[in-house]
Design a protein around this motif. Structure first.
Motif, PDB file in Angstrom:
ATOM      1  N   ALA A  84      54.028  47.506  73.732  1.00  0.00           N
ATOM      2  CA  ALA A  84      55.050  46.690  74.125  1.00  0.00           C
ATOM      3  C   ALA A  84      55.005  45.719  75.631  1.00  0.00           C
ATOM      4  N   LEU A  85      54.995  46.273  76.857  1.00  0.00           N
ATOM      5  CA  LEU A  85      55.188  45.858  77.826  1.00  0.00           C
ATOM      6  C   LEU A  85      53.190  46.049  78.005  1.00  0.00           C
ATOM      7  N   ALA A  86      53.076  46.722  78.290  1.00  0.00           N
ATOM      8  CA  ALA A  86      51.134  46.371  78.178  1.00  0.00           C
ATOM      9  C   ALA A  86      50.164  45.009  77.778  1.00  0.00           C
ATOM     10  N   GLU A  87      50.673  45.151  76.156  1.00  0.00           N
ATOM     11  CA  GLU A  87      50.064  44.166  75.453  1.00  0.00           C
ATOM     12  C   GLU A  87      51.304  42.750  75.423  1.00  0.00           C
ATOM     13  N   GLY A  88      52.449  43.084  75.668  1.00  0.00           N
ATOM     14  CA  GLY A  88      52.820  41.999  76.239  1.00  0.00           C
ATOM     15  C   GLY A  88      51.991  40.976  77.795  1.00  0.00           C
ATOM     16  N   LEU A  89      51.573  42.028  78.754  1.00  0.00           N
ATOM     17  CA  LEU A  89      50.726  40.893  79.280  1.00  0.00           C
ATOM     18  C   LEU A  89      49.491  41.038  79.289  1.00  0.00           C
ATOM     19  N   ALA A  90      48.543  41.932  78.507  1.00  0.00           N
ATOM     20  CA  ALA A  90      47.567  41.215  77.915  1.00  0.00           C
ATOM     21  C   ALA A  90      47.467  39.857  77.675  1.00  0.00           C
ATOM     22  N   ALA A  91      48.795  40.055  76.451  1.00  0.00           N
ATOM     23  CA  ALA A  91      48.758  38.000  75.621  1.00  0.00           C
ATOM     24  C   ALA A  91      49.232  37.215  77.059  1.00  0.00           C
ATOM     25  N   ARG A  92      49.747  37.513  77.539  1.00  0.00           N
ATOM     26  CA  ARG A  92      49.862  36.519  79.662  1.00  0.00           C
ATOM     27  C   ARG A  92      48.587  36.309  79.845  1.00  0.00           C
ATOM     28  N   PHE A  93      48.100  36.578  80.157  1.00  0.00           N
ATOM     29  CA  PHE A  93      47.188  37.029  81.117  1.00  0.00           C
ATOM     30  C   PHE A  93      45.759  36.466  79.979  1.00  0.00           C
ATOM     31  N   SER A  94      45.614  36.520  79.145  1.00  0.00           N
ATOM     32  CA  SER A  94      44.597  36.258  78.142  1.00  0.00           C
ATOM     33  C   SER A  94      45.213  34.173  77.787  1.00  0.00           C
ATOM     34  N   ALA A  95      45.973  33.856  77.856  1.00  0.00           N
ATOM     35  CA  ALA A  95      46.639  32.392  77.872  1.00  0.00           C
ATOM     36  C   ALA A  95      46.416  32.572  79.376  1.00  0.00           C
ATOM     37  N   GLU A  96      46.671  32.895  80.170  1.00  0.00           N
ATOM     38  CA  GLU A  96      46.186  32.185  81.528  1.00  0.00           C
ATOM     39  C   GLU A  96      44.651  31.697  81.781  1.00  0.00           C
ATOM     40  N   ARG A  97      44.502  33.316  81.378  1.00  0.00           N
ATOM     41  CA  ARG A  97      42.827  33.038  81.723  1.00  0.00           C
ATOM     42  C   ARG A  97      42.282  32.686  80.793  1.00  0.00           C
ATOM     43  N   GLY A  98      42.559  31.913  79.217  1.00  0.00           N
ATOM     44  CA  GLY A  98      41.658  30.950  77.969  1.00  0.00           C
ATOM     45  C   GLY A  98      40.791  32.250  77.960  1.00  0.00           C
ATOM     46  N   LEU A  99      40.320  31.702  76.573  1.00  0.00           N
ATOM     47  CA  LEU A  99      39.434  32.365  75.766  1.00  0.00           C
ATOM     48  C   LEU A  99      37.747  32.502  76.004  1.00  0.00           C
ATOM     49  N   SER A 100      37.995  33.060  75.246  1.00  0.00           N
ATOM     50  CA  SER A 100      35.599  32.917  75.545  1.00  0.00           C
ATOM     51  C   SER A 100      34.723  32.782  73.867  1.00  0.00           C
ATOM     52  N   ASP A 101      34.088  31.665  73.911  1.00  0.00           N
ATOM     53  CA  ASP A 101      34.057  31.446  72.922  1.00  0.00           C
ATOM     54  C   ASP A 101      33.843  32.448  72.104  1.00  0.00           C
ATOM     55  N   ASP A 102      33.125  33.740  72.082  1.00  0.00           N
ATOM     56  CA  ASP A 102      33.119  35.614  71.846  1.00  0.00           C
ATOM     57  C   ASP A 102      34.988  35.569  70.887  1.00  0.00           C
ATOM     58  N   ALA A 103      35.557  35.601  72.130  1.00  0.00           N
ATOM     59  CA  ALA A 103      36.942  35.683  72.256  1.00  0.00           C
ATOM     60  C   ALA A 103      37.907  34.885  70.597  1.00  0.00           C
ATOM     61  N   ARG A 104      37.055  33.736  70.976  1.00  0.00           N
ATOM     62  CA  ARG A 104      38.042  33.294  69.654  1.00  0.00           C
ATOM     63  C   ARG A 104      37.090  33.308  68.555  1.00  0.00           C
ATOM     64  N   ARG A 105      35.988  33.895  68.363  1.00  0.00           N
ATOM     65  CA  ARG A 105      35.412  33.924  66.908  1.00  0.00           C
ATOM     66  C   ARG A 105      35.844  35.630  66.432  1.00  0.00           C
ATOM     67  N   THR A 106      36.017  35.924  67.866  1.00  0.00           N
ATOM     68  CA  THR A 106      36.477  37.764  67.323  1.00  0.00           C
ATOM     69  C   THR A 106      38.364  37.158  66.851  1.00  0.00           C
ATOM     70  N   ILE A 107      38.285  36.993  67.508  1.00  0.00           N
ATOM     71  CA  ILE A 107      40.170  36.429  66.834  1.00  0.00           C
ATOM     72  C   ILE A 107      40.335  35.686  65.518  1.00  0.00           C
ATOM     73  N   ASP A 108      39.367  34.570  65.196  1.00  0.00           N
ATOM     74  CA  ASP A 108      39.580  34.207  64.034  1.00  0.00           C
ATOM     75  C   ASP A 108      38.796  34.880  62.987  1.00  0.00           C
ATOM     76  N   ALA A 109      37.899  35.778  63.451  1.00  0.00           N
ATOM     77  CA  ALA A 109      37.165  36.378  62.170  1.00  0.00           C
ATOM     78  C   ALA A 109      38.579  37.413  61.467  1.00  0.00           C
ATOM     79  N   ALA A 110      39.485  37.992  62.935  1.00  0.00           N
ATOM     80  CA  ALA A 110      40.351  39.543  62.420  1.00  0.00           C
ATOM     81  C   ALA A 110      41.059  38.361  61.367  1.00  0.00           C
ATOM     82  N   LEU A 111      41.557  37.474  61.716  1.00  0.00           N
ATOM     83  CA  LEU A 111      43.137  36.977  61.594  1.00  0.00           C
ATOM     84  C   LEU A 111      42.701  36.363  59.816  1.00  0.00           C
ATOM     85  N   SER A 112      41.500  35.725  59.680  1.00  0.00           N
ATOM     86  CA  SER A 112      41.191  35.863  58.312  1.00  0.00           C
ATOM     87  C   SER A 112      40.795  37.094  57.665  1.00  0.00           C
TER      88      SER A 112
END
Length: 223
Positions: A84-112
């Motif tokens: 929970a601590l590590a994944e929370g930091l991963a989400a924080r860092f992702s929000a701070e650094r922004g998502l690449s186009d590839d990351a957005r496509r991967t997450i969009d596909a996963a959620l769908s």
């Protein structure tokens, strides 16, 4: 089914059974009995057991076979708390650094994929397998987007307790799983909105909710 698909099904079927506690800790899994029970030959059964031993769910001893590995509740809880601590930091860092186009496509596909899996008419085992793949893809994309080797290493260490892996979905209750998948969407929206504190909070809450479900499931099995 094609042989490769059948083999993949066999691994997933046994993985789900182990995660659900259908085989008691310390019990021996007999290849002959399993092959008869599941109507498959011994070769794919042995390959599946070897795969699950590599993941840490089983213990293998030469000439003695495979036994179900036992985990103390404290081990499971610690692994989830660290995750929970590590994944929370991963989400924080992702929000701070922004998502690449590839990351957005991967997450969009996963959620769908997750939306489809949880709204379809497949049996629970098939839904669980599809959700497990989606869950691993979603969390993996967030880990990558965090751009932190240390965070990824902590997550990898947590996965020494296989029940804490994003791929190993425990306590597959559809209502609870749908709530947690809604949290995936909320986490993603917080990351896209560049809200690091909210993304971290939601991710920690998400992982803790999985831990609570696991503990409740263990308690029900012990009654």
């Amino acid at each position: 089914m094609l042989p490769a698909t059948r083999s993949a099904w066999l691994v997933e079927h046994l993985r789900q059974a182990l995660l659900d506690g259908r085989y008691p800790p310390g019990s021996r899994l007999n290849e002959v009995h399993l092959s008869q029970e599941l109507d498959v030959s011994r070769t794919p059964v042995r390959a599946a057991l070897q795969t699950l031993a590599g993941e840490g769910l089983l213990h293998h001893q030469p000439n003695k076979g495979f036994t179900v590995r036992e985990f103390l509740l404290t081990e499971l809880v610690e692994a989830y708390d660290m995750r929970a601590l590590a994944e929370g930091l991963a989400a924080r860092f992702s929000a701070e650094r922004g998502l690449s186009d590839d990351a957005r496509r991967t997450i969009d596909a996963a959620l769908s994929d997750g939306d489809r899996a949880l709204s379809g008419s497949d049996d629970l085992e098939a839904q669980r397998a599809a959700y497990a793949q989606m869950n691993q893809a979603f969390h993996g994309a967030v880990h990558t987007a965090a751009k932190s080797d240390l965070v990824r290493e902590v997550v990898r260490i947590c996965q020494r307790v296989p029940q804490a892996s994003a791929h190993n979905v425990v306590a597959f209750d559809l209502a609870g799983i749908r709530r947690r998948h809604d949290m995936h969407h909320a986490i993603y929206h917080a990351i896209l909105a560049r809200e690091p504190q909210e993304a971290e909070r939601l991710m920690r809450e998400h992982v803790v909710s999985v831990k609570i479900s696991m503990i409740e499931n263990i308690a029900r099995r012990g009654r």
